[in-house]
Design a protein around this motif. Structure first.
Motif, short mmCIF file in Angstrom:
data_model
loop_
_atom_site.label_atom_id
_atom_site.label_comp_id
_atom_site.label_asym_id
_atom_site.label_seq_id
_atom_site.Cartn_x
_atom_site.Cartn_y
_atom_site.Cartn_z
N PHE A 10 0.84 -1.19 0.00
CA PHE A 10 0.00 0.00 0.00
C PHE A 10 0.88 1.24 0.00
O PHE A 10 1.92 1.27 0.67
CB PHE A 10 -0.89 0.03 1.24
CG PHE A 10 -1.66 -1.24 1.43
CD1 PHE A 10 -2.76 -1.52 0.63
CD2 PHE A 10 -1.30 -2.17 2.39
CE1 PHE A 10 -3.46 -2.70 0.78
CE2 PHE A 10 -2.00 -3.34 2.55
CZ PHE A 10 -3.09 -3.60 1.75
N ALA A 11 0.46 2.27 -0.73
CA ALA A 11 1.20 3.53 -0.78
C ALA A 11 0.22 4.65 -1.15
O ALA A 11 -0.89 4.38 -1.61
CB ALA A 11 2.33 3.46 -1.80
N ARG A 12 0.66 5.87 -0.98
CA ARG A 12 -0.11 7.05 -1.41
C ARG A 12 0.54 7.60 -2.68
O ARG A 12 1.76 7.66 -2.78
CB ARG A 12 -0.09 8.13 -0.33
CG ARG A 12 -0.83 7.76 0.92
CD ARG A 12 -2.28 8.05 0.77
NE ARG A 12 -3.02 7.67 1.98
CZ ARG A 12 -4.32 7.70 2.04
NH1 ARG A 12 -5.03 8.07 1.01
NH2 ARG A 12 -4.92 7.34 3.14
N ASP A 13 -0.30 8.03 -3.63
CA ASP A 13 0.24 8.66 -4.83
C ASP A 13 0.46 10.14 -4.57
O ASP A 13 0.19 10.63 -3.46
CB ASP A 13 -0.66 8.40 -6.05
CG ASP A 13 -2.04 9.02 -5.92
OD1 ASP A 13 -2.25 9.91 -5.07
OD2 ASP A 13 -2.92 8.61 -6.69
N ALA A 14 0.93 10.88 -5.57
CA ALA A 14 1.24 12.30 -5.41
C ALA A 14 0.02 13.12 -5.01
O ALA A 14 0.16 14.16 -4.36
CB ALA A 14 1.84 12.85 -6.71
N GLY A 17 -4.00 9.81 -3.00
CA GLY A 17 -4.87 8.65 -3.15
C GLY A 17 -4.16 7.38 -2.76
O GLY A 17 -2.95 7.24 -2.94
N ILE A 18 -4.91 6.43 -2.24
CA ILE A 18 -4.32 5.15 -1.83
C ILE A 18 -4.10 4.28 -3.07
O ILE A 18 -4.94 4.23 -3.94
CB ILE A 18 -5.22 4.42 -0.78
CG1 ILE A 18 -4.49 3.25 -0.15
CG2 ILE A 18 -6.53 3.99 -1.37
CD1 ILE A 18 -3.52 3.62 0.91
N ARG A 19 -2.94 3.65 -3.15
CA ARG A 19 -2.60 2.75 -4.25
C ARG A 19 -2.25 1.39 -3.67
O ARG A 19 -1.59 1.29 -2.64
CB ARG A 19 -1.42 3.29 -5.07
CG ARG A 19 -1.75 4.56 -5.80
CD ARG A 19 -2.78 4.30 -6.90
NE ARG A 19 -3.29 5.53 -7.43
CZ ARG A 19 -4.55 5.93 -7.32
NH1 ARG A 19 -5.43 5.20 -6.69
NH2 ARG A 19 -4.94 7.06 -7.84
N GLU A 34 -8.69 -0.26 -3.92
CA GLU A 34 -8.49 1.12 -4.39
C GLU A 34 -9.79 1.81 -4.79
O GLU A 34 -10.06 2.93 -4.39
CB GLU A 34 -7.56 1.15 -5.60
CG GLU A 34 -6.11 1.08 -5.30
CD GLU A 34 -5.26 1.22 -6.57
OE1 GLU A 34 -5.75 1.76 -7.59
OE2 GLU A 34 -4.11 0.79 -6.52
N THR A 35 -10.56 1.15 -5.63
CA THR A 35 -11.71 1.80 -6.27
C THR A 35 -12.98 1.68 -5.43
O THR A 35 -13.70 2.66 -5.26
CB THR A 35 -11.96 1.19 -7.66
OG1 THR A 35 -10.75 1.32 -8.42
CG2 THR A 35 -13.09 1.89 -8.38
N ASP A 36 -13.25 0.50 -4.93
CA ASP A 36 -14.51 0.29 -4.24
C ASP A 36 -14.47 0.72 -2.77
O ASP A 36 -15.47 1.17 -2.24
CB ASP A 36 -14.93 -1.17 -4.33
CG ASP A 36 -15.26 -1.56 -5.78
OD1 ASP A 36 -15.56 -0.65 -6.57
OD2 ASP A 36 -15.20 -2.74 -6.10
N LEU A 37 -13.33 0.58 -2.12
CA LEU A 37 -13.21 1.01 -0.73
C LEU A 37 -12.48 2.35 -0.62
O LEU A 37 -12.94 3.24 0.08
CB LEU A 37 -12.51 -0.05 0.12
CG LEU A 37 -13.22 -1.38 0.24
CD1 LEU A 37 -12.45 -2.31 1.17
CD2 LEU A 37 -14.65 -1.21 0.73
N GLU A 106 -3.20 6.28 8.00
CA GLU A 106 -1.92 6.95 8.27
C GLU A 106 -2.03 8.43 7.94
O GLU A 106 -2.66 8.79 6.94
CB GLU A 106 -0.81 6.38 7.38
CG GLU A 106 -0.08 5.23 7.95
CD GLU A 106 1.05 4.77 7.04
OE1 GLU A 106 1.33 5.42 6.01
OE2 GLU A 106 1.65 3.75 7.36
N PRO A 107 -1.42 9.28 8.76
CA PRO A 107 -1.43 10.71 8.41
C PRO A 107 -0.75 10.92 7.06
O PRO A 107 0.25 10.29 6.75
CB PRO A 107 -0.60 11.35 9.53
CG PRO A 107 -0.54 10.33 10.63
CD PRO A 107 -0.71 8.99 9.98
N ARG A 108 -1.31 11.82 6.28
CA ARG A 108 -0.76 12.11 4.94
C ARG A 108 0.34 13.12 5.01
O ARG A 108 0.43 13.95 5.79
CB ARG A 108 -1.85 12.61 4.01
CG ARG A 108 -2.89 11.55 3.79
CD ARG A 108 -3.93 12.07 2.86
NE ARG A 108 -5.08 11.17 2.91
CZ ARG A 108 -6.09 11.25 2.13
NH1 ARG A 108 -6.17 12.18 1.23
NH2 ARG A 108 -7.09 10.43 2.22
#
Length: 108
Positions: A10-14, A17-19, A34-37, A106-108
């Motif tokens: 799991f990671a955050r994009d620029a 958004g969660i990836r 990613e899409t449904d949740l 997680e805090p962004r």
């Protein structure tokens, strides 16, 4: 079978958004998470609660691109557009969902 929890990332994009990254044999788990949740804590809580509770009767959850069906011992995720599907044990799905929840909160 490779334990799914060790291969899901799991990671955050620029844009924040969660990836989700999964090996090919676990698609469409990434689409579902990613899409449904996505960042929806309420949807995640609803799904996890039903998976944890189990029960003899199947339960289903539909999202924008996938649907999830909870059976007595397993969870089936199917992509409504591609037809891809994956079946995980309830325990394995819950371990992934717990990791996903930590990543989402997680805090962004």
């Amino acid at each position: 079978m490779v334990k799914a929890t060790s291969t899901v990332r799991f990671a955050r994009d620029a844009d924040g958004g969660i990836r989700v990254t999964v090996p090919p044999d676990l698609h469409p788990l990434d689409d579902f998470l990613e899409t449904d949740l996505g960042d929806s804590a309420s949807a995640l809580d609803q799904v996890v609660g039903r998976v944890r509770d189990g029960g003899a009767d199947p339960w289903a959850f539909g999202g924008d691109c996938c649907h999830l069906t909870v059976h007595a011992d397993e969870v089936l995720i199917e992509n409504d557009f591609t037809g891809a599907r994956v079946t995980l044990s309830r325990a394995e799905f819950l371990a992934i969902a717990d990791d996903f929840a930590r990543a989402v909160h997680e805090p962004r």
